[in-house]
Design a protein around this motif. Sequence first.
Motif, PDB file in Angstrom:
ATOM      1  N   ARG A  59       0.744  -1.151   0.056  1.00  0.00           N
ATOM      2  CA  ARG A  59       0.089  -0.098   0.132  1.00  0.00           C
ATOM      3  C   ARG A  59       0.944   1.190  -0.131  1.00  0.00           C
ATOM      4  NH1 ARG A  59      -2.984  -0.271   4.695  1.00  0.00           N
ATOM      5  NH2 ARG A  59      -4.431   1.205   4.193  1.00  0.00           N
ATOM      6  N   ARG A  60       1.787   1.185   0.529  1.00  0.00           N
ATOM      7  CA  ARG A  60       2.710   2.482   0.871  1.00  0.00           C
ATOM      8  C   ARG A  60       3.457   2.778  -0.451  1.00  0.00           C
ATOM      9  NH1 ARG A  60       7.895   2.182   1.109  1.00  0.00           N
ATOM     10  NH2 ARG A  60       8.144   0.248   2.312  1.00  0.00           N
ATOM     11  N   PHE A  83       1.492   3.925  -3.308  1.00  0.00           N
ATOM     12  CA  PHE A  83       1.058   5.304  -3.128  1.00  0.00           C
ATOM     13  C   PHE A  83       2.213   6.171  -3.640  1.00  0.00           C
ATOM     14  CE2 PHE A  83       0.825   9.413  -0.803  1.00  0.00           C
ATOM     15  CZ  PHE A  83      -0.348   9.881  -1.395  1.00  0.00           C
ATOM     16  N   ARG A 108      -4.241   5.288  -3.790  1.00  0.00           N
ATOM     17  CA  ARG A 108      -4.420   4.414  -2.592  1.00  0.00           C
ATOM     18  C   ARG A 108      -5.050   3.324  -2.859  1.00  0.00           C
ATOM     19  NH1 ARG A 108      -6.443   9.279  -1.036  1.00  0.00           N
ATOM     20  NH2 ARG A 108      -8.347   8.400  -0.641  1.00  0.00           N
ATOM     21  N   GLY A 154      -7.063   8.813  -4.173  1.00  0.00           N
ATOM     22  CA  GLY A 154      -5.765   9.403  -4.752  1.00  0.00           C
ATOM     23  C   GLY A 154      -5.861   9.725  -6.236  1.00  0.00           C
TER      24      GLY A 154
END
Length: 154
Positions: free
Chosen positions: A51-52, A55, A61, A103
């Motif tokens: 996930r990090r 992004f 996201r 996002g």
Amino acid sequence: MREKLRVAAYAVCVRDGQILLARSPADDGTPEWVLPGGGMEHGEDPYDTVRRELFEETGYRIEVTGLLGIDSLRQHFPGDGLLRPATDHHGVRIIYTGEIVGGELRNEVNGSTDLAAWQDLDAVPGLRHIRLIDVALRLWRERPAAGRFAEEQS
């Protein structure tokens, strides 16, 4: 010979016949397409890593929607005899499926990639890309129960 283990997490995000990819320079500096994702930090859960990293590289996201499998790759690098030692590199790549939940698409700044884009699934074979994309797309299409292909099992 130095031994190096790198564990990383990646996401296959497909919508409307397109896959989300990022572009990164290869060792020779030529741009090639990669799957969004990257290396785990010490103590980080792979779910949080994907996930990090996604992004950071794309601006999106995601919700992780499934685990496709694990790809294991071992490579030997000779080193230069001076500053870089010969290395036995073992990469363990955890591959998830993901759905965009927020996002906006943007390019990474001062990171390992320089461009994020949606690419037509049919165009992927013609793109300069890393092997992991082929592995991930095959996992996405075939969904083997063991998370790997029969010919890879020992």
